[in-house]
Design a protein around this motif. Structure first.
Motif, short mmCIF file in Angstrom:
data_model
loop_
_atom_site.label_atom_id
_atom_site.label_comp_id
_atom_site.label_asym_id
_atom_site.label_seq_id
_atom_site.Cartn_x
_atom_site.Cartn_y
_atom_site.Cartn_z
N PHE A 35 1.01 -1.34 -0.03
CA PHE A 35 -0.04 0.00 -0.02
C PHE A 35 0.97 1.26 0.06
O PHE A 35 2.03 1.40 0.62
N GLN A 36 0.48 2.32 -0.69
CA GLN A 36 1.13 3.57 -0.58
C GLN A 36 0.55 4.28 0.27
O GLN A 36 -0.50 4.09 0.88
N GLY A 37 1.54 4.92 1.15
CA GLY A 37 1.10 5.70 2.26
C GLY A 37 1.76 6.98 2.46
O GLY A 37 2.72 7.17 1.48
N VAL A 38 1.58 7.82 3.52
CA VAL A 38 2.45 9.17 3.51
C VAL A 38 2.80 8.92 5.02
O VAL A 38 2.31 8.72 6.14
N LEU A 39 4.18 9.27 4.98
CA LEU A 39 4.99 9.26 6.52
C LEU A 39 4.67 10.82 6.83
O LEU A 39 5.01 11.65 6.28
N THR A 40 3.97 11.00 7.90
CA THR A 40 3.45 12.29 8.48
C THR A 40 4.55 12.95 9.63
O THR A 40 4.90 14.07 9.58
N SER A 41 5.30 11.91 10.23
CA SER A 41 6.27 12.38 11.22
C SER A 41 7.22 11.32 11.59
O SER A 41 6.86 9.94 11.40
N ILE A 42 8.40 11.37 11.87
CA ILE A 42 9.46 10.29 12.19
C ILE A 42 10.46 10.93 13.21
O ILE A 42 10.80 11.93 13.20
N THR A 43 10.93 9.75 14.06
CA THR A 43 11.94 9.72 14.84
C THR A 43 12.75 8.56 14.48
O THR A 43 12.41 7.60 13.73
N ARG A 44 13.83 8.29 15.29
CA ARG A 44 14.78 7.00 14.91
C ARG A 44 13.92 5.86 15.64
O ARG A 44 14.07 4.80 15.45
N TYR A 45 12.98 6.36 16.65
CA TYR A 45 12.10 5.12 17.32
C TYR A 45 10.75 4.88 16.77
O TYR A 45 10.32 3.85 17.08
N GLY A 46 10.15 5.74 15.85
CA GLY A 46 8.90 5.53 15.73
C GLY A 46 8.37 6.82 14.40
O GLY A 46 9.41 7.37 14.28
N ALA A 47 7.22 6.36 14.01
CA ALA A 47 6.76 7.21 13.12
C ALA A 47 5.26 7.39 12.97
O ALA A 47 4.64 6.50 13.78
#
Length: 124
Positions: A35-47
């Motif tokens: 599935f295509q999705g959109v990453l809205t936020s990220i850190t090294r530990y989660g998203a």
């Protein structure tokens, strides 16, 4: 509702196209539709992720891995080589459905990575 106070790092906001899929174990090979999705936020530990759908055939992308010892939720992120590299997720921490808008799909997930991402994913 997400518990922002429990995060190890502040999340970096973004709008990066990603892939979300299920694999059998940690091998990273898709056993579900991708599935295509959109990453809205990220850190090294989660998203934070936004998706248009959460069902892979008859398996729910979030609840399926929670109920299985072998299914693994993965996201494909830009990696060191061409294309997207799979990163296995520990689990979805939360799932919400937001009103649809023209910018983001309605299903929002907060996820934790099995292993922290390399430092280039963090600006902290």
């Amino acid at each position: 509702m997400p518990d922002h106070d429990r995060r190890r790092q502040n999340r970096n906001s973004c709008t990066q196209t990603i892939e979300v899929f299920l694999s059998q174990g940690r091998n990273g090979r898709a056993v579900s539709p991708v599935f295509q999705g959109v990453l809205t936020s990220i850190t090294r530990y989660g998203a934070g992720i936004a998706l248009a759908e959460v069902m892979a055939d008859r398996t729910h992308l979030v609840y399926g891995p929670m109920e299985s010892e072998t299914l693994q939720l993965n996201i494909g992120l830009p990696g060191p080589g061409p294309g997207l590299s799979p990163y296995p997720l520990r689990t979805a921490v939360w799932l919400n459905k937001e009103p649809e808008n023209e910018n983001l799909p309605p299903f929002r997930l907060g996820v934790k990575f099995l292993e922290p991402l390399p430092p280039q994913f963090s600006r902290d």
